[in-house]
Scaffold this motif. Structure first.
Motif, PDB file in Angstrom:
ATOM      1  N   LEU A  83       0.822  -1.207   0.000  1.00 63.34           N
ATOM      2  CA  LEU A  83       0.000   0.000   0.000  1.00 63.34           C
ATOM      3  C   LEU A  83       0.859   1.262   0.000  1.00 63.34           C
ATOM      4  N   LEU A  84       1.958   1.234   0.735  1.00 65.23           N
ATOM      5  CA  LEU A  84       2.848   2.389   0.768  1.00 65.23           C
ATOM      6  C   LEU A  84       3.460   2.650  -0.609  1.00 65.23           C
ATOM      7  N   LEU A  85       3.888   1.598  -1.279  1.00 64.26           N
ATOM      8  CA  LEU A  85       4.490   1.764  -2.600  1.00 64.26           C
ATOM      9  C   LEU A  85       3.458   2.197  -3.628  1.00 64.26           C
ATOM     10  N   CYS A  86       2.250   1.654  -3.544  1.00 65.09           N
ATOM     11  CA  CYS A  86       1.187   2.092  -4.455  1.00 65.09           C
ATOM     12  C   CYS A  86       0.839   3.556  -4.205  1.00 65.09           C
ATOM     13  N   SER A  87       0.830   3.968  -2.937  1.00 60.68           N
ATOM     14  CA  SER A  87       0.551   5.362  -2.607  1.00 60.68           C
ATOM     15  C   SER A  87       1.640   6.279  -3.139  1.00 60.68           C
ATOM     16  N   TRP A  88       2.879   5.825  -3.057  1.00 58.51           N
ATOM     17  CA  TRP A  88       3.997   6.611  -3.600  1.00 58.51           C
ATOM     18  C   TRP A  88       3.843   6.804  -5.103  1.00 58.51           C
ATOM     19  N   LEU A  89       3.466   5.740  -5.812  1.00 61.54           N
ATOM     20  CA  LEU A  89       3.269   5.860  -7.250  1.00 61.54           C
ATOM     21  C   LEU A  89       2.083   6.764  -7.572  1.00 61.54           C
ATOM     22  N   TRP A  91       0.365   9.179  -5.560  1.00 65.40           N
ATOM     23  CA  TRP A  91       0.447  10.579  -5.167  1.00 65.40           C
ATOM     24  C   TRP A  91       1.863  11.146  -5.277  1.00 65.40           C
ATOM     25  N   GLY A  92       2.867  10.347  -4.942  1.00 67.98           N
ATOM     26  CA  GLY A  92       4.237  10.843  -4.992  1.00 67.98           C
ATOM     27  C   GLY A  92       4.727  11.094  -6.400  1.00 67.98           C
ATOM     28  N   ARG A  93       4.395  10.189  -7.308  1.00 66.40           N
ATOM     29  CA  ARG A  93       4.840  10.339  -8.688  1.00 66.40           C
ATOM     30  C   ARG A  93       3.712  10.736  -9.641  1.00 66.40           C
ATOM     31  N   GLY A  94       2.498  10.842  -9.112  1.00 66.11           N
ATOM     32  CA  GLY A  94       1.377  11.245  -9.946  1.00 66.11           C
ATOM     33  C   GLY A  94       1.078  10.261 -11.056  1.00 66.11           C
ATOM     34  N   ALA A 224      -7.851   3.549 -17.978  1.00 70.28           N
ATOM     35  CA  ALA A 224      -7.270   4.797 -18.482  1.00 70.28           C
ATOM     36  C   ALA A 224      -8.336   5.744 -19.007  1.00 70.28           C
ATOM     37  N   ARG A 225      -9.468   5.193 -19.423  1.00 72.29           N
ATOM     38  CA  ARG A 225     -10.537   6.030 -19.974  1.00 72.29           C
ATOM     39  C   ARG A 225     -11.524   6.518 -18.915  1.00 72.29           C
ATOM     40  N   THR A 226     -11.364   6.038 -17.676  1.00 76.66           N
ATOM     41  CA  THR A 226     -12.264   6.511 -16.629  1.00 76.66           C
ATOM     42  C   THR A 226     -11.964   7.965 -16.310  1.00 76.66           C
ATOM     43  N   ALA A 227     -12.971   8.698 -15.876  1.00 81.41           N
ATOM     44  CA  ALA A 227     -12.812  10.130 -15.630  1.00 81.41           C
ATOM     45  C   ALA A 227     -11.771  10.404 -14.549  1.00 81.41           C
ATOM     46  N   LEU A 228     -11.780   9.601 -13.482  1.00 78.44           N
ATOM     47  CA  LEU A 228     -10.861   9.838 -12.378  1.00 78.44           C
ATOM     48  C   LEU A 228      -9.414   9.682 -12.822  1.00 78.44           C
ATOM     49  N   ILE A 229      -9.095   8.558 -13.463  1.00 77.96           N
ATOM     50  CA  ILE A 229      -7.719   8.305 -13.879  1.00 77.96           C
ATOM     51  C   ILE A 229      -7.276   9.338 -14.910  1.00 77.96           C
ATOM     52  N   ALA A 230      -8.147   9.625 -15.878  1.00 78.30           N
ATOM     53  CA  ALA A 230      -7.791  10.598 -16.913  1.00 78.30           C
ATOM     54  C   ALA A 230      -7.515  11.964 -16.315  1.00 78.30           C
ATOM     55  N   ARG A 231      -8.340  12.377 -15.366  1.00 79.66           N
ATOM     56  CA  ARG A 231      -8.158  13.690 -14.742  1.00 79.66           C
ATOM     57  C   ARG A 231      -6.855  13.735 -13.944  1.00 79.66           C
ATOM     58  N   LEU A 232      -6.558  12.680 -13.184  1.00 74.92           N
ATOM     59  CA  LEU A 232      -5.344  12.657 -12.384  1.00 74.92           C
ATOM     60  C   LEU A 232      -4.098  12.593 -13.261  1.00 74.92           C
ATOM     61  N   GLU A 233      -4.181  11.824 -14.362  1.00 76.68           N
ATOM     62  CA  GLU A 233      -3.044  11.731 -15.272  1.00 76.68           C
ATOM     63  C   GLU A 233      -2.742  13.092 -15.905  1.00 76.68           C
ATOM     64  N   ARG A 234      -3.780  13.821 -16.283  1.00 72.73           N
ATOM     65  CA  ARG A 234      -3.566  15.132 -16.909  1.00 72.73           C
ATOM     66  C   ARG A 234      -3.031  16.147 -15.921  1.00 72.73           C
ATOM     67  N   ALA A 235      -3.401  15.995 -14.643  1.00 71.29           N
ATOM     68  CA  ALA A 235      -3.038  16.989 -13.647  1.00 71.29           C
ATOM     69  C   ALA A 235      -1.605  16.869 -13.165  1.00 71.29           C
ATOM     70  N   GLN A 236      -0.967  15.718 -13.425  1.00 71.94           N
ATOM     71  CA  GLN A 236       0.355  15.474 -12.886  1.00 71.94           C
ATOM     72  C   GLN A 236       1.394  15.443 -13.997  1.00 71.94           C
ATOM     73  N   PRO A 237       2.610  16.015 -13.728  1.00 74.99           N
ATOM     74  CA  PRO A 237       3.690  15.905 -14.714  1.00 74.99           C
ATOM     75  C   PRO A 237       4.252  14.507 -14.698  1.00 74.99           C
ATOM     76  N   HIS A 238       4.782  14.057 -15.848  1.00 74.80           N
ATOM     77  CA  HIS A 238       5.372  12.716 -15.951  1.00 74.80           C
ATOM     78  C   HIS A 238       6.841  12.838 -16.297  1.00 74.80           C
ATOM     79  N   ASP A 239       7.586  11.853 -15.866  1.00 72.79           N
ATOM     80  CA  ASP A 239       8.999  11.817 -16.222  1.00 72.79           C
ATOM     81  C   ASP A 239       9.127  11.640 -17.716  1.00 72.79           C
ATOM     82  N   PRO A 240      10.102  12.278 -18.364  1.00 71.03           N
ATOM     83  CA  PRO A 240      10.289  12.106 -19.792  1.00 71.03           C
ATOM     84  C   PRO A 240      10.748  10.718 -20.123  1.00 71.03           C
TER      85      PRO A 240
END
Length: 240
Positions: A83-89, A91-94, A224-240
């Motif tokens: 759970l800690l590692l999933c939480s890190w991915l 919220w920590g890494r968005g 990936a097409r759900t509103a929650l996941i799509a919104r969170l993915e757009r809101a967070q920067p990703h590593d190149p």
């Protein structure tokens, strides 16, 4: 695989072919058959000699490390760590989809050991012969749940967290070292045979191989097409 596809699947390795499902099932069945064969040799199988050898002159430091592993990734500890590692991915890494992918890989690989335990129902090494340091009396020696969890965790880092070939090599090397350490600790405490820990690596890997096509082809694209996941993915920067 390009970055967009990787994000949509939540994994960095494809493994989309449906052939991985029967391959994983066959490998899993072969490992279970091996466990039943080992069980048929009885509790005083030749491989018990390794446990007995390790029980002689145990090191206090190694006993301490082994007991820390025993309790640290017991079911409650393993759940908390996951759970800690999933939480890190998440919220920590968005990376919410990667967080779910990570949790699914760990869960499938770890819980596959429970299926193996039920099917094989092997007794633990005789406690009096190996001077077992942890009381284990149930018929659940094959495969090792601790080693299966370590294997699943290592593969989850390789498959989900690592995004480049170099990162996968590092994750695989560190993961393999961790699996070996956990497997050794189970033998050192006198609670498993060598075939138990070896079988758990095969069983956990086989289950994950069978799971990935289902995740990559059916589950991840829909999530990936759900509103929650799509919104969170757009809101967070990703590593190149």
């Amino acid at each position: 695989m390009d970055l967009a596809a990787s994000r949509q699947q939540g994994t960095s390795l494809g493994l989309r072919s449906w052939y991985w499902i029967p391959a994983g099932i066959i490998i899993f069945a072969g490992a279970v058959a091996g466990g039943m064969t080992a069980k048929s040799l009885g509790p005083f199988t030749p491989e018990l000699g390794l446990d007995i050898t390790l029980s002689h002159g145990r090191s206090a430091a190694l006993v301490g490390i082994s007991e820390l592993i025993n309790y640290g990734i017991s079911p409650p500890g393993a759940i908390v760590l996951s759970l800690l590692l999933c939480s890190w991915l998440w919220w920590g890494r968005g990376m919410p989809l990667q967080a779910v992918a990570f949790g699914s890989v760990v869960a499938v690989g770890w819980l596959s050991s429970t299926v193996g335990k039920i099917l094989v129902s092997r007794s633990r090494p005789p406690g009096e012969a190996v001077t077992a340091l942890v009381p284990e009396t149930r018929l659940d020696s094959f495969p090792s749940g601790h080693t299966a969890f370590a294997t699943a965790m290592a593969l989850a880092f390789v498959i989900v967290v690592a995004r480049t070939r170099a990162q996968r090599i590092v994750a695989l090397g560190l993961g393999a070292a961790g699996v070996i350490l956990v497997a050794f600790s189970r033998l050192y405490l006198g609670v498993h045979y060598l075939s138990d820990v070896a079988g758990s690596v095969v069983i956990s890997t086989a289950a994950i191989l069978a799971w990935l096509p289902l995740w990559n082809n059916l589950i991840a694209p829909r999530l990936a097409r759900t509103a929650l996941i799509a919104r969170l993915e757009r809101a967070q920067p990703h590593d190149p």
